[in-house]
Design a protein around this motif. Structure first.
Motif, PDB file in Angstrom:
ATOM      1  N   GLY A  66      89.550  32.389  18.945  1.00  0.00           N
ATOM      2  CA  GLY A  66      89.552  33.730  18.373  1.00  0.00           C
ATOM      3  C   GLY A  66      89.331  34.797  19.419  1.00  0.00           C
ATOM      4  N   LYS A  67      89.545  36.045  19.003  1.00  0.00           N
ATOM      5  CA  LYS A  67      89.345  37.236  19.844  1.00  0.00           C
ATOM      6  C   LYS A  67      90.254  37.249  21.077  1.00  0.00           C
ATOM      7  CE  LYS A  67      84.845  36.557  19.984  1.00  0.00           C
ATOM      8  NZ  LYS A  67      83.404  36.760  20.240  1.00  0.00           N
ATOM      9  N   ILE A  68      91.479  36.756  20.900  1.00  0.00           N
ATOM     10  CA  ILE A  68      92.458  36.792  21.985  1.00  0.00           C
ATOM     11  C   ILE A  68      93.030  38.209  22.084  1.00  0.00           C
ATOM     12  CG2 ILE A  68      94.685  35.898  22.788  1.00  0.00           C
ATOM     13  CD1 ILE A  68      94.114  33.346  21.209  1.00  0.00           C
ATOM     14  N   PRO A  69      93.125  38.790  23.277  1.00  0.00           N
ATOM     15  CA  PRO A  69      93.787  40.096  23.414  1.00  0.00           C
ATOM     16  C   PRO A  69      95.196  40.042  22.830  1.00  0.00           C
ATOM     17  CG  PRO A  69      92.642  39.545  25.445  1.00  0.00           C
ATOM     18  CD  PRO A  69      92.563  38.325  24.564  1.00  0.00           C
ATOM     19  N   ARG A  70      95.571  41.067  22.086  1.00  0.00           N
ATOM     20  CA  ARG A  70      96.832  41.043  21.342  1.00  0.00           C
ATOM     21  C   ARG A  70      98.070  41.023  22.249  1.00  0.00           C
ATOM     22  NH1 ARG A  70      96.656  41.945  15.767  1.00  0.00           N
ATOM     23  NH2 ARG A  70      94.554  41.496  15.033  1.00  0.00           N
ATOM     24  N   ASP A  71      97.901  41.395  23.508  1.00  0.00           N
ATOM     25  CA  ASP A  71      99.047  41.420  24.417  1.00  0.00           C
ATOM     26  C   ASP A  71      98.998  40.262  25.407  1.00  0.00           C
ATOM     27  OD1 ASP A  71      96.783  42.406  25.669  1.00  0.00           O
ATOM     28  OD2 ASP A  71      97.895  43.784  26.969  1.00  0.00           O
ATOM     29  N   MET A  72      98.329  39.198  25.030  1.00  0.00           N
ATOM     30  CA  MET A  72      98.236  38.021  25.892  1.00  0.00           C
ATOM     31  C   MET A  72      99.020  36.880  25.256  1.00  0.00           C
ATOM     32  SD  MET A  72      94.813  36.099  27.347  1.00  0.00           S
ATOM     33  CE  MET A  72      94.534  37.312  28.627  1.00  0.00           C
ATOM     34  N   TYR A  73      99.771  36.155  26.084  1.00  0.00           N
ATOM     35  CA  TYR A  73     100.668  35.128  25.540  1.00  0.00           C
ATOM     36  C   TYR A  73     100.480  33.791  26.263  1.00  0.00           C
ATOM     37  CZ  TYR A  73     102.557  39.318  23.477  1.00  0.00           C
ATOM     38  OH  TYR A  73     102.674  40.498  22.786  1.00  0.00           O
ATOM     39  N   GLU A  74     101.307  32.830  25.896  1.00  0.00           N
ATOM     40  CA  GLU A  74     101.134  31.459  26.366  1.00  0.00           C
ATOM     41  C   GLU A  74     101.138  31.325  27.881  1.00  0.00           C
ATOM     42  OE1 GLU A  74     103.073  31.189  22.287  1.00  0.00           O
ATOM     43  OE2 GLU A  74     103.219  32.455  24.062  1.00  0.00           O
TER      44      GLU A  74
END
Length: 480
Positions: A66-74
């Motif tokens: 949880g709480k992953i930055p929304r602009d961070m990807y795989e």
């Protein structure tokens, strides 16, 4: 992959274009050999990984992030989580806009890798000032069904649930504490898969579905707390359920001492269940196999090893540390009928579910204000229509719990004494619905200088003892 599905912006309003996103993800796929597919609002990386043979990893191998930055990807996330072990599948939840939804599921190939991920990556600073939460994720296959007629037997409930839903494997029904011929008005229904349980919940959840002419209540049952095998190998306490209310601790101790006199150290009974402490683990294990299914005072009992739960975080932020986080009092044994909540990088919330299905932990909610704009539409509601995470105090949780059980509200009785010229206060709480049971009232063993603290402490004490997790402490100080 569609360009719009992977477009996003970072926190500095610098646009990372769809082409850049796609290039980064394609580079990750080329480097690892994993496939990537987006469907139903989530993007799957792997599942299975290249060269995988055999069935998917067992339960307990997946973690929730949880709480992953929304602009961070795989391309940024996968290398971080690979530090803990081989990833079987990485599922990132996606918005239609192309941003992620702030959370993901990572399945490893072994339970040990999943546990390592929790240890090293929970509260990990993934970007400056941005900390992620990582905890175990379990596919929930169990539903809580409330408002069931109390005269219905397990076989009847099982047959009825099989008629109205698919994939039913079993039904768990607990007998009433006061009348063993009746159930407690609720049951747990086990399904063959999470999908089957989800489909059943979707069908039953509207609140208009009836069984035997009764409108039932449906929700997810919280996954049972898993305790590592090493810890369980040290347990020398048995959990005994389905006892008669009238059965005494002395009777229980005598019955469990029959197979080996003097083996039992002490017994703590609460209503229709008890914890039996042994001096040696070997005696506890032997007694479990001998006593399970035996009759005590006419009731057929169930005996299992008690599951230790470290309550280090329990209410620790309340009342200036009157409950010490380092105290051995915070190691408790959980009632098997209770289910423990998932945590995501923070203490779990303190829920209040019908018939005491949840366990206590400090409430952690968003405590802030928002602007009230003119013209904002307001709707009158009852506090009891809210979810428990809207409450921050034990007093409110206790009132909410009693209401959910259709009980009268708790009764508070204030007492005082004087020490060194100070007036000290303590509340006694009576729960009218159970006042004629094995424990007629609840009163903490601490005195407070303020009225508010005394009331809050008494409510905490009551919740910890009866409502949420009926527990037995190693020291016996609180439950004695």
């Amino acid at each position: 992959m569609n360009e719009e599905s992977i477009d996003g912006t970072n926190g500095c309003n610098k646009v990372r274009t769809g082409t850049q996103n796609e290039a980064a993800l394609l580079a990750l796929m080329e480097k690892t050999g994993y496939n990537m597919v987006q469907e139903n609002g989530q993007r799957k990386f792997g599942g299975p990984p290249p060269g995988w043979e055999g069935p998917p990893p067992p339960r307990g191998c997946e973690v929730f992030v949880g709480k992953i930055p929304r602009d961070m990807y795989e391309d940024e996330l996968v290398p971080v989580f690979e530090r803990a072990g081989k990833i079987y599948e990485f599922r990132l939840m996606m918005e239609f806009s192309g941003e992620n939804r702030g959370y993901a599921f990572v399945m490893y190939t072994t339970k040990e890798e999943a546990q390592l991920a929790i240890r090293i990556l929970n509260n990990y600073e993934i970007r400056p000032g941005r900390f992620i939460g990582v905890c175990v994720s379990l596919d929930n296959c169990r539903l809580f069904i409330g408002a069931i007629p109390k005269e219905k037997k397990k076989e009847e409930i099982l047959d009825e649930m099989k008629k109205v839903t698919e994939g039913v494997v079993d039904v768990i029904v607990y007998p009433s504490a006061t009348d063993k011929t009746k159930n407690r008005g609720f049951a747990f229904v086990e399904y063959e898969s999470h999908r089957a349980a989800a489909m059943a919940r979707r069908k039953l959840i509207p609140g208009t579905f009836q069984l035997w002419g009764h409108t039932i209540q449906v929700d997810w049952a919280d996954p049972e707390k898993e305790v590592d095998e090493e810890t369980m190998q040290r347990v020398k306490v048995l959990y005994v359920r389905n006892l008669m209310i009238s059965t005494t601790e002395e009777t229980i101790k005598a019955e469990f001492n029959k197979f080996k006199p003097g083996a039992v150290e002490r017994v703590k009974k609460l209503r229709d269940y008890a914890f039996v402490h042994f001096f040696n683990r070997e005696d506890a294990v032997a007694a479990m196999s001998v006593m399970n299914g035996k009759c005590i005072d006419g009731a057929s009992i169930e005996v299992t090893l008690a599951k230790p739960v470290n309550k280090e975080n329990t209410w620790r932020q309340h009342l200036n540390g009157q409950i010490s986080p380092n105290s051995e009092n915070l190691i408790v044994f959980a009632n098997k009928e209770e289910n423990h909540l998932k945590t995501v990088g923070k203490p779990p919330t303190l829920p209040a579910r019908l018939n005491g299905q949840h366990s206590p932990s400090p409430p952690e909610i968003e405590r802030c204000t928002y602007p009230f704009f003119p013209g904002t539409k307001l709707t009158p509601i009852s506090m009891y229509s809210l979810k428990s995470n809207h409450f921050s105090s034990a007093v409110m949780h206790l009132d909410y719990y009693c209401n959910k059980n259709n009980w009268p509200p708790p009764e508070y009785y204030l007492y005082s004494t004087s020490q060194d010229g100070k007036v000290l206060l303590v509340y006694k709480i009576v729960i009218p619905a159970i006042a004629n049971g094995s424990q007629s009232y609840f009163m903490p063993d601490k005195l407070c200088t303020t009225l508010e603290d005394a009331k809050e402490l008494a409510a905490q004490f009551t919740l910890l003892h009866l409502v949420y997790v009926p527990v037995c402490l190693f020291t016996g100080q609180i439950l004695g």
